[in-house]
Write a protein that holds these residues in place. Structure first.
Motif, PDB file in Angstrom:
ATOM      1  N   GLY A  87     -32.554  -8.694 -12.628  1.00 16.79           N
ATOM      2  CA  GLY A  87     -31.097  -8.705 -12.574  1.00 16.79           C
ATOM      3  C   GLY A  87     -30.471  -9.410 -13.761  1.00 16.79           C
ATOM      4  O   GLY A  87     -29.525  -8.909 -14.377  1.00 16.79           O
ATOM      5  N   MET A  88     -31.021 -10.578 -14.115  1.00 18.70           N
ATOM      6  CA  MET A  88     -30.465 -11.332 -15.233  1.00 18.70           C
ATOM      7  C   MET A  88     -30.688 -10.584 -16.549  1.00 18.70           C
ATOM      8  O   MET A  88     -29.809 -10.606 -17.434  1.00 18.70           O
ATOM      9  N   SER A  89     -31.802  -9.927 -16.704  1.00 16.06           N
ATOM     10  CA  SER A  89     -32.077  -9.172 -17.926  1.00 16.06           C
ATOM     11  C   SER A  89     -31.092  -8.014 -18.080  1.00 16.06           C
ATOM     12  O   SER A  89     -30.604  -7.743 -19.190  1.00 16.06           O
ATOM     13  N   LEU A  90     -30.782  -7.342 -16.969  1.00 13.28           N
ATOM     14  CA  LEU A  90     -29.796  -6.260 -17.023  1.00 13.28           C
ATOM     15  C   LEU A  90     -28.417  -6.788 -17.437  1.00 13.28           C
ATOM     16  O   LEU A  90     -27.694  -6.139 -18.200  1.00 13.28           O
ATOM     17  N   VAL A  91     -28.057  -7.969 -16.941  1.00 12.57           N
ATOM     18  CA  VAL A  91     -26.770  -8.555 -17.306  1.00 12.57           C
ATOM     19  C   VAL A  91     -26.725  -8.878 -18.796  1.00 12.57           C
ATOM     20  O   VAL A  91     -25.710  -8.643 -19.473  1.00 12.57           O
ATOM     21  N   ILE A  92     -27.821  -9.405 -19.336  1.00 11.44           N
ATOM     22  CA  ILE A  92     -27.867  -9.723 -20.771  1.00 11.44           C
ATOM     23  C   ILE A  92     -27.652  -8.461 -21.604  1.00 11.44           C
ATOM     24  O   ILE A  92     -26.840  -8.441 -22.544  1.00 11.44           O
ATOM     25  N   VAL A  93     -28.378  -7.393 -21.256  1.00 14.14           N
ATOM     26  CA  VAL A  93     -28.241  -6.141 -22.004  1.00 14.14           C
ATOM     27  C   VAL A  93     -26.819  -5.599 -21.887  1.00 14.14           C
ATOM     28  O   VAL A  93     -26.221  -5.138 -22.877  1.00 14.14           O
ATOM     29  N   ALA A  94     -26.238  -5.669 -20.679  1.00 11.46           N
ATOM     30  CA  ALA A  94     -24.881  -5.162 -20.475  1.00 11.46           C
ATOM     31  C   ALA A  94     -23.861  -5.952 -21.294  1.00 11.46           C
ATOM     32  O   ALA A  94     -22.958  -5.369 -21.907  1.00 11.46           O
ATOM     33  N   CYS A  95     -23.989  -7.277 -21.324  1.00 17.51           N
ATOM     34  CA  CYS A  95     -23.043  -8.105 -22.084  1.00 17.51           C
ATOM     35  C   CYS A  95     -23.189  -7.866 -23.589  1.00 17.51           C
ATOM     36  O   CYS A  95     -22.180  -7.823 -24.314  1.00 17.51           O
ATOM     37  N   LEU A  96     -24.414  -7.703 -24.055  1.00 18.50           N
ATOM     38  CA  LEU A  96     -24.610  -7.426 -25.481  1.00 18.50           C
ATOM     39  C   LEU A  96     -24.021  -6.065 -25.853  1.00 18.50           C
ATOM     40  O   LEU A  96     -23.427  -5.905 -26.932  1.00 18.50           O
ATOM     41  N   ALA A  97     -24.171  -5.088 -24.966  1.00 17.59           N
ATOM     42  CA  ALA A  97     -23.594  -3.764 -25.232  1.00 17.59           C
ATOM     43  C   ALA A  97     -22.067  -3.842 -25.262  1.00 17.59           C
ATOM     44  O   ALA A  97     -21.413  -3.250 -26.129  1.00 17.59           O
ATOM     45  N   ALA A  98     -21.478  -4.585 -24.314  1.00 15.33           N
ATOM     46  CA  ALA A  98     -20.015  -4.698 -24.265  1.00 15.33           C
ATOM     47  C   ALA A  98     -19.460  -5.499 -25.432  1.00 15.33           C
ATOM     48  O   ALA A  98     -18.301  -5.321 -25.806  1.00 15.33           O
ATOM     49  N   SER A  99     -20.288  -6.370 -26.017  1.00 14.93           N
ATOM     50  CA  SER A  99     -19.813  -7.190 -27.141  1.00 14.93           C
ATOM     51  C   SER A  99     -19.567  -6.353 -28.399  1.00 14.93           C
ATOM     52  O   SER A  99     -18.983  -6.851 -29.367  1.00 14.93           O
ATOM     53  N   GLN A 100     -20.001  -5.104 -28.391  1.00 13.67           N
ATOM     54  CA  GLN A 100     -19.782  -4.228 -29.542  1.00 13.67           C
ATOM     55  C   GLN A 100     -18.418  -3.544 -29.492  1.00 13.67           C
ATOM     56  O   GLN A 100     -18.148  -2.645 -30.287  1.00 13.67           O
ATOM     57  N   LEU A 101     -17.558  -3.970 -28.588  1.00 10.55           N
ATOM     58  CA  LEU A 101     -16.272  -3.306 -28.410  1.00 10.55           C
ATOM     59  C   LEU A 101     -15.414  -3.357 -29.663  1.00 10.55           C
ATOM     60  O   LEU A 101     -15.534  -4.272 -30.488  1.00 10.55           O
ATOM     61  N   THR A 102     -14.567  -2.361 -29.807  1.00 11.38           N
ATOM     62  CA  THR A 102     -13.570  -2.309 -30.876  1.00 11.38           C
ATOM     63  C   THR A 102     -12.198  -2.137 -30.230  1.00 11.38           C
ATOM     64  O   THR A 102     -12.092  -1.905 -29.013  1.00 11.38           O
ATOM     65  N   SER A 103     -11.158  -2.227 -31.023  1.00 15.83           N
ATOM     66  CA  SER A 103      -9.805  -2.100 -30.486  1.00 15.83           C
ATOM     67  C   SER A 103      -9.522  -0.687 -29.982  1.00 15.83           C
ATOM     68  O   SER A 103      -8.491  -0.464 -29.337  1.00 15.83           O
ATOM     69  N   GLN A 104     -10.424   0.264 -30.259  1.00 16.65           N
ATOM     70  CA  GLN A 104     -10.245   1.641 -29.821  1.00 16.65           C
ATOM     71  C   GLN A 104     -10.899   1.923 -28.469  1.00 16.65           C
ATOM     72  O   GLN A 104     -10.775   3.024 -27.938  1.00 16.65           O
ATOM     73  N   TRP A 105     -11.595   0.943 -27.905  1.00 17.71           N
ATOM     74  CA  TRP A 105     -12.313   1.171 -26.642  1.00 17.71           C
ATOM     75  C   TRP A 105     -11.334   1.390 -25.494  1.00 17.71           C
ATOM     76  O   TRP A 105     -10.251   0.808 -25.451  1.00 17.71           O
ATOM     77  N   SER A 106     -11.754   2.214 -24.536  1.00 20.72           N
ATOM     78  CA  SER A 106     -10.999   2.407 -23.302  1.00 20.72           C
ATOM     79  C   SER A 106     -11.998   2.514 -22.153  1.00 20.72           C
ATOM     80  O   SER A 106     -13.108   1.980 -22.243  1.00 20.72           O
ATOM     81  N   GLU A 107     -11.653   3.210 -21.095  1.00 16.03           N
ATOM     82  CA  GLU A 107     -12.504   3.272 -19.905  1.00 16.03           C
ATOM     83  C   GLU A 107     -13.898   3.826 -20.208  1.00 16.03           C
ATOM     84  O   GLU A 107     -14.914   3.265 -19.803  1.00 16.03           O
TER      85      GLU A 107
END
Length: 514
Positions: free
Chosen positions: A343-363
């Protein structure tokens, strides 16, 4: 008080008991979350200023914190069944009359009373799971209890948007009435009646309960208002923190000197317990990375309305009905430490993926990481509570309920204060760094301003000098949006780093006692 035997009394209707636990945990968290989302509409209806309305959610959560130790003692003396029914009735009547308030003061009083009533739900619900469900159903009961945190936190935005658009802010509170009625029915039929423990009645650790309840409540209020009042720059925040620290010091000294303290400090020193409490606090911070950072980004940068944000958070909320029970079944066959790591490993991967966001991101861009985080967080929280329960003997069940309530509320508020302050400071730093490169007279800056002036701000293709200030305002807004985007990206990285720390703590866990 913790030395009193509180053995198992299995329910004759365990499925109804599980539904009671689900409703108790759901209503308690949902009410607080809904008020946070609807605070602008509530404050406007009451004629309260921005500073005044900021105390509305604080009053509710402080009351829950204050009630935690008292609820534990009442549950020990009168049994969880009686206390939950009375708490639900008090909460229901307060929610009924809250929308009828004509002033902020009367609203705050009723909201505080509602917090006292709902403050009995969470600490006693976990006790019901441990003491009243058949042992074969224990993992399922815990999974239902744990999944409600994700479900209630992430469905609140959708419900608030629906109420504002179709019924008005009053339904933020009135929607709880059928839920409370369902809770009372499920508690009545699903939780066994227990005799009043006359040998304990009147012999509670009242000083300990007062020190703990008041100390944690005062510190909670300081954390909840600290970011708004700029922390140590505010005399009020300093006063709350100092008085809370003194009360908690008195609580600790009293607890170690009193053999009948309401919290068994020996329980906290047992194998794995401190690490598990730390993990529970870390879990609360990780939950915020989905239900705070994402809504804030979409509202501030992407310009989404609250109901649109709520529709996105459903990607986290709705899968809980499948993920939670599956994790409960899995825990019957797999070591909880293994599912904690997964579970914790999945959260780490998810947070790292979300950290790549740009101002153009949406749903669309957020959905994959949010789904992954939904699975990881539910797996982590369910496994964590299940692993904690395996360390309990019957005498410690009441203590465990108090620890979970304090860690849930205080851990969530610590995490919220950290995330909000970190995001605000990070946005200021990025705004300053970006602003250094936006200099008057720079060719790129001048070109961007000219582009704005000659674009949507002109009529018939004729350059109007009066559009220049508007063009500068648009450029400033772009800089602000980019700074906010970078700050939210940093917040996801902070969440990933916290999850990595949690992974280290998990590795230190030893097998529970036999």
């Amino acid at each position: 008080m913790h030395l009193v035997e509180v053995g198992r009394v299995e329910s004759t209707h365990p499925w109804v008991g599980i539904l009671a636990v689900m409703l108790a945990a759901f209503v308690s968290t949902l009410s607080s979350r809904l008020t946070n989302f609807g605070i602008a509409d509530i404050g406007a209806a009451l004629g309260a200023s921005v500073d005044e309305r900021a105390w509305i959610p604080t009053s509710f959560s402080v009351a829950q914190m204050l009630m935690g130790p008292i609820a534990v003692w009442l549950g020990l003396v009168y049994g969880p069944r009686r206390v939950l029914i009375v708490g639900a009735i008090v909460f229901g009547f307060a929610e009924l009359f809250l929308p009828m308030s004509t002033s902020l003061n009367s609203f705050l009083v009723l909201h505080f009373i509602a917090g006292l009533g709902s403050g009995t739900f969470v600490p006693l619900a976990i006790g019901v799971v441990v003491r009243n469900l058949p042992k074969a159903m224990l993992p399922l009961g815990i999974s239902v209890y744990a999944m409600n945190l994700e479900l209630s936190l992430n469905i609140a935005a959708t419900l608030e948007g629906w109420h504002i658009d179709h019924g008005g802010w009053q339904w933020i509170f009135w929607q709880n009435l059928p839920l409370v009625l369902g809770l009372i029915v499920c508690v009545y039929f699903g939780i066994p009646r227990e005799p009043t423990k006359l040998e304990v009645k009147g012999k509670g650790d009242f000083w300990g309960m007062a020190f703990a309840g008041l100390g944690f409540s005062v510190i909670y209020a300081a954390l909840d208002q600290g970011n708004r009042l700029d922390w140590l720059s505010s005399g009020l925040i300093v006063g709350l923190l100092v008085s809370g620290a003194i009360l908690l010091l008195a609580f600790i000294v009293h607890g170690y000197r009193n053999p009948n303290a309401f919290i068994d400090f020996k329980f906290l020193t047992q194998r794995n317990i401190i690490q598990l409490v730390v993990l529970l606090t870390i879990g609360r911070l990780l939950v915020l990375s989905s239900n705070f950072i994402v809504p804030q980004f979409l509202t501030q940068v992407a310009g989404f309305r609250p109901q649109q944000v709520g529709e996105i958070l459903l990607w986290v909320a709705l899968p809980q009905f499948i993920i939670g029970p599956l994790v409960g079944v899995m825990l019957r066959y797999v070591d909880a430490r293994v599912t904690l790591v997964i579970g914790m490993s999945l959260v780490i991967v998810a947070c790292l993926a979300a950290s790549q966001l740009t101002s153009q991101w949406s749903e669309t861009e957020f959905v994959p990481s949010m789904l992954m985080q939904a699975v990881g967080q539910t797996m982590f929280l369910t496994s964590l509570i299940y692993f904690m329960v395996r360390h309990l003997n019957p005498i410690q069940v009441i203590t465990f309920g108090a620890v979970v309530q304090i860690a849930r509320l205080m851990g969530g508020e610590l995490a919220s204060a950290l995330i909000q302050t970190y995001t605000r400071v990070s946005a200021q730093i990025h705004s300053n760094l970006l602003g250094i490169h936006v200099m008057s007279g720079d060719s790129m800056v001048s070109g961007r301003i000219a582009g704005f002036s000659q674009g949507a701000l002109t009529r018939f293709g004729i350059l109007d000098p009066a559009n220049t200030p508007k063009a500068i305002a648009l450029l400033s807004g772009q800089v602000g949006n980019q700074a906010a985007t970078l700050a939210y990206s940093d917040s996801f990285l902070l969440a990933a780093a916290t999850a990595a720390l949690g992974l280290v703590v998990i590795m230190s866990l030893r097998s529970p006692p036999t």
